[in-house]
Enzyme design. Structure first.
Site, PDB file in Angstrom:
ATOM      1  N   TYR A  43      -5.238   8.952 -26.858  1.00  0.00           N
ATOM      2  CA  TYR A  43      -3.892   9.497 -26.677  1.00  0.00           C
ATOM      3  C   TYR A  43      -2.866   8.678 -27.451  1.00  0.00           C
ATOM      4  CZ  TYR A  43      -6.161  11.796 -22.664  1.00  0.00           C
ATOM      5  OH  TYR A  43      -7.007  12.514 -21.854  1.00  0.00           O
ATOM      6  N   HIS A 128     -15.598   9.746 -22.868  1.00  0.00           N
ATOM      7  CA  HIS A 128     -14.678  10.788 -23.306  1.00  0.00           C
ATOM      8  C   HIS A 128     -15.327  11.706 -24.341  1.00  0.00           C
ATOM      9  CE1 HIS A 128     -10.143  11.512 -24.486  1.00  0.00           C
ATOM     10  NE2 HIS A 128     -10.666  12.511 -23.797  1.00  0.00           N
TER      11      HIS A 128
END
Length: 307
Positions: A43, A128
């Site tokens: 992010y 992830h």
């Protein structure tokens, strides 16, 4: 219902925000009673972790749950000449992501994340987006995380992605505690009911439900037109409109029902919502507090709009 704050927006997802706005979002979440915060190196090339760590720095560490993710290492970009990130975050591409689901990669990723966050421990580490790295993850990332969990360094080991069937394979083949499933158990569609959620219930794996608005189509009282980050097909928009009409008969707005549905399943521990402003945090918290009558779910099932 337990709410979590998803912190992709703190990494300038789609548009930039100031450090002050990022801090205010976390402050508003805390004021609303939110004590679970999820971030990732992905992010904003680490920006989300930096901002979240700064915003939580003066909060008692034992009063909140913090998760981040592994699988993408950040490295200096030797070719940087002013270009912007190409993965949806409005940040300079001074770093590049390197997919690494090995034991060494996981340990390096966690060490870097803790440094950016300014903490000495992570509560939950999610692998992830490992859908294309199943065997590497089973051989490297997950055993490394389980070892850290067994040493007391982590409280939980998990996986996070959009693919319910691949998550089910991981749950079946490894000793994970938690999964984060994005967009696959929502008011619009529930494929996670086929295999994933029953398997989690059988094996005692807790679930964090993310992407409950399907990236926008369920985020407003009148259905939006964005689904899974693309223009929504007309038939999905029509389905969402029919769902909204049933919700309206019970005095419930579409987003409130979208937040409430995942929490009705016994394995769902938290619903994770992102926010790009203080107003969105407050709106999400208010909608999460709405009591949705069970008769609403029954009406949706009767019309073939809900599993």
């Amino acid at each position: 219902m337990r709410l979590g704050l998803g912190c992709a927006q703190l990494g300038n997802l789609y548009r930039a925000m100031t450090d002050e706005t990022a801090a205010a979002i976390v402050d508003a979440a805390w004021a609303a009673g939110i004590r679970y915060f999820d971030t990732a190196p992905h992010y904003g090339l680490g920006l989300s972790e930096l901002r979240l760590g700064a915003a939580l720095r003066d909060r008692p560490r034992d009063e909140y749950v913090l998760s981040t993710k592994v699988g993408r290492l950040l490295a200096e970009n030797p070719a940087f000449v002013g270009q912007r990130d190409n993965s949806g975050f409005e940040v300079p591409a001074t770093l590049v992501r390197r997919n690494d689901y090995s034991r060494d990669g996981v340990l390096r990723s966690l060490e870097s994340s803790m440094a950016r966050l300014g903490v000495d421990r992570i509560d939950i580490a999610f692998v992830h987006d490992a859908e294309d790295y199943v065997e590497e993850t089973l051989a490297g990332a997950i055993p490394a995380l389980i070892e850290l969990r067994d040493q007391g360094v982590l409280r939980g080991v998990g996986l996070g992605m959009n693919f319910d069937r691949i998550l089910a394979e991981f749950v079946r083949r490894s000793d994970v505690d938690t999964i984060m499933v994005a967009g696959r158990y929502t008011l619009l569609e529930q494929p996670a009911l086929d295999e994933l959620l029953p398997l989690c219930e059988e094996r005692g794996v807790r679930v964090m439900a993310a992407g409950v608005f399907n990236s926008g189509i369920l985020a407003t009282p009148a259905p939006g037109t964005t689904y899974d980050y693309r223009e929504a097909p007309a038939e999905l928009v029509e389905r969402a409109r029919r769902i909204a009409d049933v919700c309206a008969r019970f005095g419930v707005e579409l987003p409130a029902a979208a937040i409430a549905l995942p929490a009705t399943h016994p394995v769902v521990e938290a619903v994770v919502l992102g926010a790009s402003s203080v107003r969105q945090v407050e709106s999400n918290a208010a909608r999460a507090a709405v009591e949705v009558p069970p008769q609403l779910w029954e009406a949706l099932r009767a019309e073939g709009l809900l599993r």
